[in-house]
Design an enzyme around this catalytic site. Structure first.
Site, PDB file in Angstrom:
ATOM      1  N   GLU A 155       4.638   9.625  -3.455  1.00  0.00           N
ATOM      2  CA  GLU A 155       6.061   9.753  -3.085  1.00  0.00           C
ATOM      3  C   GLU A 155       6.620  11.169  -3.184  1.00  0.00           C
ATOM      4  OE1 GLU A 155       8.070   6.860  -5.536  1.00  0.00           O
ATOM      5  OE2 GLU A 155       7.181   5.180  -4.456  1.00  0.00           O
TER       6      GLU A 155
ATOM      7  N   GLU B 155       0.590  -1.264  -1.373  1.00  0.00           N
ATOM      8  CA  GLU B 155       1.531  -2.052  -2.196  1.00  0.00           C
ATOM      9  C   GLU B 155       2.303  -2.989  -1.284  1.00  0.00           C
ATOM     10  OE1 GLU B 155       4.016   0.539  -4.671  1.00  0.00           O
ATOM     11  OE2 GLU B 155       2.439   2.043  -4.699  1.00  0.00           O
TER      12      GLU B 155
END
Ligand code: GLA
Length: 391
Positions: free
Chosen positions: A175, A307
């Site tokens: 991220e 995910e």
């Protein structure tokens, strides 16, 4: 469970039985079915769930990859007291919970996605400070680079030495790309985040704007020493939306400028509205996801869905969710029809969790009815729809 929840769980069972009437029998473990389409089947695991037989049996039956929810992250591994005492000035880690997960994987022939070496979120600030003390000054960039290099090498080496061949890839950085220009330098085409919800990204602040490239360099050096087969990934959310998708492309170009340090992209896979039904199960997201797999694949990168949570907050939408699950997995299988870009898919929103309060982070992140298993770990129609989509 409250009476209302029990009642709705019963309703789910009746609905599930009806839904299962037209779906295939399961002839083999789920991962065998998806391997024929070129990808591993993965699931999330925590230290707590690794101690529960019903959960581990579920994993052993149908998955050949696991990802630790938090236990491999720096904020879980780093030990402040021991780091303060270390004579070489380098950080000290505590691997006990992570090792429990790694041992389970090793004993059952399951691979691990190492998640994650560098992530600015929840990072303890003392890691960036003199003497690892909360109240001291930040160290300089050169010192911080040494700490980062040491940390990455130690962690990669630890798992490879203790559990050889179990960790098959690492998310090196998580991220790092900002969603909008309010959280990065507006002239940075890689859009590296300087801030996350108002908190500084200390990797960026203390090391400098090239901390992502450096992390990959250190990770490559570490894997080259212990096991060159370990693949290195850049992992992020909203990887299928522009302009973030393009910024991630630019970042990986920058990482791989001189040599290939990044093997692939981890597409997290939270699909649908955050904390709300509005925006969930939108067929256009499936199209954007397919486009993004091709976009990254054509850049010579491997793709992992890391995910996956196909969100659903409304139990009355169960049928729609089953259809969406099947459509999503058909898209994944089709993506590999000509090129095998996609090599691993891990589900984070694995089980329904209707008992969570609406304010709970996992409620918002995954949605309470996102699962391919119900709250009691019984297979839902979604599970069989994956098999159907692979046919
Ligand atoms: C991010 C991280 C995951 C996890 C989720 C929240 O996506 O990459 O490790 O913390 O948030 O469940």
């Amino acid at each position: 469970m409250t009476a209302t929840l029990l009642k709705s769980a019963e309703k789910t069972r009746a609905e599930e039985e009806a839904a299962l009437a037209d779906v295939p029998e399961q002839a083999e473990p789920l991962f065998k079915t998806t391997e024929r389409r070129g990808f591993k089947m993965g699931a999330v695991i925590s230290y707590q769930s690794a101690l529960k037989a019903d959960y581990t049996n579920m994993i052993k039956s149908d998955f050949n990859s696991i990802t630790a929810s938090n236990e491999f992250k720096a904020y879980s591994l780093l030990n402040q007291n021991e780091s303060m005492r270390a004579e070489n000035g380098m950080p000290v880690m505590n691997y006990s919970q992570a090792d429990t997960i790694a041992k389970f994987a090793q004993q059952n022939g399951i691979g691990i996605r190492g998640h994650v070496l560098v992530w600015d979120a929840y990072m303890p600030v003392w890691f960036f400070k003199e003497g690892y003390r909360n109240d001291s000054a930040f160290v300089d960039s050169a010192t911080m680079k040494k700490r980062l290099e040491y940390y990455i090498n130690e962690v990669v080496s630890h798992f490879e030495t203790e559990f050889p061949g179990v960790v098959y890839c690492w998310d090196v950085v998580n991220e790092a790309v900002a969603d909008g220009i309010n959280e990065c330098n507006e002239y940075d085409e890689r859009r590296i985040r300087t801030l996350r919800s108002g908190t500084p990204n200390y990797f960026y602040e203390v090391i400098g704007p090239d901390y992502v490239e450096l992390s990959f360099k250190y990770a490559r050096e570490a894997t080259a020493r212990v096991n060159p087969n370990i693949k290195l990934f850049y992992n992020d959310y909203n990887t299928f939306y522009s302009p973030k998708r393009e910024a991630i492309g630019k970042l990986i170009e920058s990482i791989n400028k001189e040599e290939k340090l990044c093997d692939g992209v981890g597409m997290q896979g939270y699909v649908g509205g955050y904390g709300q039904q509005d925006g969930c199960m939108n067929p256009n997201d499936i199209k954007l996801f397919a486009d993004a797999i091709r976009f990254y694949g054509e850049k010579g990168l491997e793709v992992h869905v890391t995910e996956l949570a196909l969100r659903n907050y409304d139990q009355s939408q169960a049928k729609k969710h089953e259809d969406f699950y099947e459509d999503f997995f058909r898209m994944l299988a089709d993506s590999n029809a000509t090129n095998n870009y996609l090599t691993s898919v891990s589900i984070w929103g694995l089980t329904d969790n209707p008992t969570l309060p609406r304010s709970d982070y996992s409620y918002k992140m995954n949605g309470p009815y996102c699962g391919i298993y119900n709250y009691n770990l019984k297979k839902k129609a979604e599970f069989y729809r994956i098999i159907k989509a692979m046919q």
